[in-house]
Design a protein around this motif. Structure first.
Motif, short mmCIF file in Angstrom:
data_model
loop_
_atom_site.label_atom_id
_atom_site.label_comp_id
_atom_site.label_asym_id
_atom_site.label_seq_id
_atom_site.Cartn_x
_atom_site.Cartn_y
_atom_site.Cartn_z
N ARG A 196 11.95 -29.98 0.77
CA ARG A 196 11.92 -30.36 -0.65
C ARG A 196 12.49 -29.24 -1.50
O ARG A 196 12.22 -28.06 -1.27
CB ARG A 196 10.49 -30.67 -1.09
CG ARG A 196 9.90 -31.91 -0.40
CD ARG A 196 8.48 -32.14 -0.89
NE ARG A 196 7.89 -33.31 -0.25
CZ ARG A 196 6.64 -33.70 -0.46
NH1 ARG A 196 5.85 -33.02 -1.29
NH2 ARG A 196 6.17 -34.78 0.15
N SER A 197 13.26 -29.62 -2.49
CA SER A 197 13.93 -28.62 -3.34
C SER A 197 12.94 -27.77 -4.13
O SER A 197 13.25 -26.64 -4.51
CB SER A 197 14.89 -29.33 -4.31
OG SER A 197 14.18 -30.28 -5.10
N ASN A 198 11.73 -28.31 -4.37
CA ASN A 198 10.76 -27.56 -5.17
C ASN A 198 9.89 -26.63 -4.30
O ASN A 198 8.97 -25.98 -4.80
CB ASN A 198 9.85 -28.51 -5.96
CG ASN A 198 9.09 -29.46 -5.05
OD1 ASN A 198 9.30 -29.49 -3.84
ND2 ASN A 198 8.20 -30.24 -5.65
N THR A 199 10.16 -26.57 -2.98
CA THR A 199 9.41 -25.67 -2.11
C THR A 199 10.15 -24.36 -2.02
O THR A 199 11.22 -24.26 -1.44
CB THR A 199 9.26 -26.27 -0.69
OG1 THR A 199 8.71 -27.58 -0.79
CG2 THR A 199 8.38 -25.39 0.17
N ALA A 200 9.58 -23.33 -2.63
CA ALA A 200 10.25 -22.03 -2.71
C ALA A 200 9.89 -21.18 -1.49
O ALA A 200 8.79 -21.28 -0.94
CB ALA A 200 9.85 -21.31 -3.98
N VAL A 201 10.83 -20.35 -1.09
CA VAL A 201 10.58 -19.38 -0.02
C VAL A 201 9.78 -18.23 -0.60
O VAL A 201 10.16 -17.62 -1.59
CB VAL A 201 11.91 -18.86 0.57
CG1 VAL A 201 11.65 -17.80 1.63
CG2 VAL A 201 12.72 -20.01 1.14
N ASN B 3 7.11 -14.55 7.86
CA ASN B 3 6.28 -15.13 6.80
C ASN B 3 7.10 -15.97 5.84
O ASN B 3 6.64 -17.02 5.36
CB ASN B 3 5.55 -14.03 6.03
CG ASN B 3 4.42 -13.41 6.84
OD1 ASN B 3 3.83 -14.07 7.68
ND2 ASN B 3 4.12 -12.15 6.58
N ALA B 4 8.33 -15.53 5.55
CA ALA B 4 9.20 -16.32 4.67
C ALA B 4 9.53 -17.66 5.31
O ALA B 4 9.53 -18.71 4.63
CB ALA B 4 10.49 -15.54 4.38
N SER C 139 18.25 -16.38 1.18
CA SER C 139 19.52 -16.94 1.65
C SER C 139 19.54 -17.04 3.17
O SER C 139 20.16 -17.96 3.73
CB SER C 139 20.68 -16.08 1.16
OG SER C 139 20.59 -14.76 1.67
N ILE C 140 18.87 -16.12 3.85
CA ILE C 140 18.79 -16.19 5.33
C ILE C 140 18.04 -17.44 5.76
O ILE C 140 18.47 -18.15 6.68
CB ILE C 140 18.13 -14.91 5.89
CG1 ILE C 140 19.07 -13.72 5.76
CG2 ILE C 140 17.73 -15.11 7.35
CD1 ILE C 140 18.44 -12.39 6.13
N GLU D 71 18.22 -22.89 8.12
CA GLU D 71 17.95 -24.33 8.01
C GLU D 71 19.24 -25.14 8.19
O GLU D 71 19.26 -26.16 8.89
CB GLU D 71 17.31 -24.63 6.66
CG GLU D 71 15.88 -24.11 6.54
CD GLU D 71 15.33 -24.28 5.14
OE1 GLU D 71 14.10 -24.42 4.99
OE2 GLU D 71 16.13 -24.28 4.16
N GLU D 72 20.31 -24.70 7.54
CA GLU D 72 21.58 -25.42 7.68
C GLU D 72 22.12 -25.32 9.10
O GLU D 72 22.67 -26.29 9.64
CB GLU D 72 22.60 -24.83 6.69
CG GLU D 72 22.25 -25.09 5.23
CD GLU D 72 23.22 -24.42 4.27
OE1 GLU D 72 24.17 -23.76 4.78
OE2 GLU D 72 23.04 -24.53 3.04
#
Length: 425
Positions: free
Chosen positions: A91-96, A155-156, A294-295, A300-301
């Motif tokens: 989901r776009s609203n899930t921040a790392v 953890n990220a 960004s990592i 994910e991609e």
């Protein structure tokens, strides 16, 4: 081989000692298997309570998570792992996020194992004895930095529901070869062996059901060293003696690749049928930690792309397998045809040999009959001697019945039974 579902049913149906007897192991070993497969088991006293109807309800089997071992076998046999599927989009609203106080489970106690490993020089890479350990390659000076970055990275990834674990043994994931050199432009000798420590199983992150291998390595750099009184020191740290007529500088220089204090993160395909990797590395001016978000996105991609690569690799492997099967079938047919043709030749040759053998016997018998016809005119003693020798000759020749010769002949079908009936001649 038993699945975790089957093991769960088993340990809640009879005492652990009985389950252990079934697999010819101890009950304590069986308890470790339950822990390995994340299978809850009855507590001490459960079966006594069950007899009086006071036992609690069985603890439910937790749902298997990515990276959980699903099968166990006492003989080491492995179940074919499930094929990775396209991971769901985050989901776009899930921040790392990077919860800094939190210590990841893979890193608890890891520092002690690295520091108490095989003896190495102060400026060399550590070599822990333990092989089931997080995939970090570093010197003692850089160990805290490498483990700290690993903790932040893991953890990220887990902050956005991507599990980081040591690869389960039943998935047969492989660790990629890691090049520790900061400058990789120059190709290495094909027989080069770095001698670096490597873990028994790779460290992987599961993006959905797709595993991505992770390796953190302190890069090496080429350093100019000077040999001084039995040891090597960095040329930058060497202070030459003051020149005089009584002192001679008995030193010389050489170069070596030594740990640089800068890190590289390698993400790679742990699936043997697809070779893919990418990496991020520090410089003297930039560290890896600001790149964590960004990592995570890049991993994910990459996981989504890796599924397509795996599917294509499986398709090519199936094509190659079918070609191999066709080649094996062709080889078997050709071998069967050769055997049929050989059986025909051998049958023909044997029949001709029987005819020739019979013809030879007829000629010999004609000769012996001629001898027998002429003994009538001999004296009695000579006649008896010749008759004895005739009997010996006929016994030596063996059977003279043509049927015996003919019955020894075998047809092509009796010599070889064709695998493919259309080859029968």
């Amino acid at each position: 081989m038993i699945s975790r579902d089957e093991l769960y049913q088993l340990v809640w149906s009879k005492p652990m000692t009985k389950v252990a007897e079934q697999f010819h192991v101890s009950s304590t070993y069986m308890a470790r298997v339950c822990a390995l497969l994340n299978v809850p088991r009855p507590e001490r006293g459960y079966w006594a309570k069950l007899e009086v109807g006071k036992a609690p309800s069985p603890e439910p089997l937790p749902e298997a998570r990515p990276g959980d071992q699903l099968y166990w076998s006492n003989d080491g046999a492995l179940q074919a792992p499930p094929k990775p599927r396209h991971p769901p989009k985050r989901r776009s609203n899930t921040a790392v996020r990077v919860p800094r106080p939190h210590s990841h489970s893979l890193l608890r106690g890891a520092k002690e194992h690295f520091e108490n490993g095989r003896p190495v020089d102060d400026d060399a890479y550590l070599k822990p004895y333990k092989k089931l350990l997080v995939d970090v390659t570093a010197s003692k000076a850089c160990l805290d930095k490498a483990l700290g970055f690993a903790n932040d990275l893991f953890n990220a990834l887990e902050s956005v529901k991507h599990r980081v674990v040591l690869a389960p043994s039943d998935e047969q994931l492989r660790r990629a070869d890691v090049d520790e050199r900061e400058d990789r432009k120059k190709p290495r000798n094909r027989y080069h062996h770095s001698g670096l420590w490597s873990p028994y199983r790779p460290t992987v992150v599961y993006i959905g059901s797709v595993a991505i291998g992770l390796a953190i390595v302190e890069m090496s750099e080429t350093v100019l060293l000077r040999y001084v009184r039995g040891t090597y020191v960095r040329e930058a740290d060497y202070t030459p003696p003051k020149p005089s007529r009584h002192t001679v500088d008995h030193t010389w220089t050489t170069t070596r690749d030594l740990p640089s204090g800068r890190l590289r993160l390698v993400a790679y395909s742990p699936y043997g049928r697809v070779h893919w990797s990418t990496d991020w590395q520090e410089t003297t001016k930039a560290s890896l930690r600001p790149m964590l978000t960004s990592i995570v996105h890049a991993i994910e991609e990459a996981a989504a792309d890796l599924v397509g690569k795996l599917e294509e690799a499986d398709r090519q492997a199936e094509i190659a397998h079918q070609e191999w099967l066709a080649a094996q079938e062709k080889r078997r047919r050709e071998d069967d045809r050769r055997r049929v043709e050989q059986s025909v030749r051998e049958s023909q040759e044997h029949l001709l040999q029987i005819i020739q053998q019979w013809s030879h016997v007829v000629e010999v018998e004609r000769f012996l009959a001629g001898v027998e016809a002429r003994i009538a005119d001999l004296p009695a003693d000579d006649r008896a001697l010749v008759m004895d020798r005739l009997r010996l000759a006929r016994a030596f020749l063996g059977t003279q019945n043509p049927l015996d010769f003919f019955l020894s002949w075998k047809t092509p079908g009796e010599r070889y039974h064709p695998v493919y009936p259309d080859h029968h001649t």
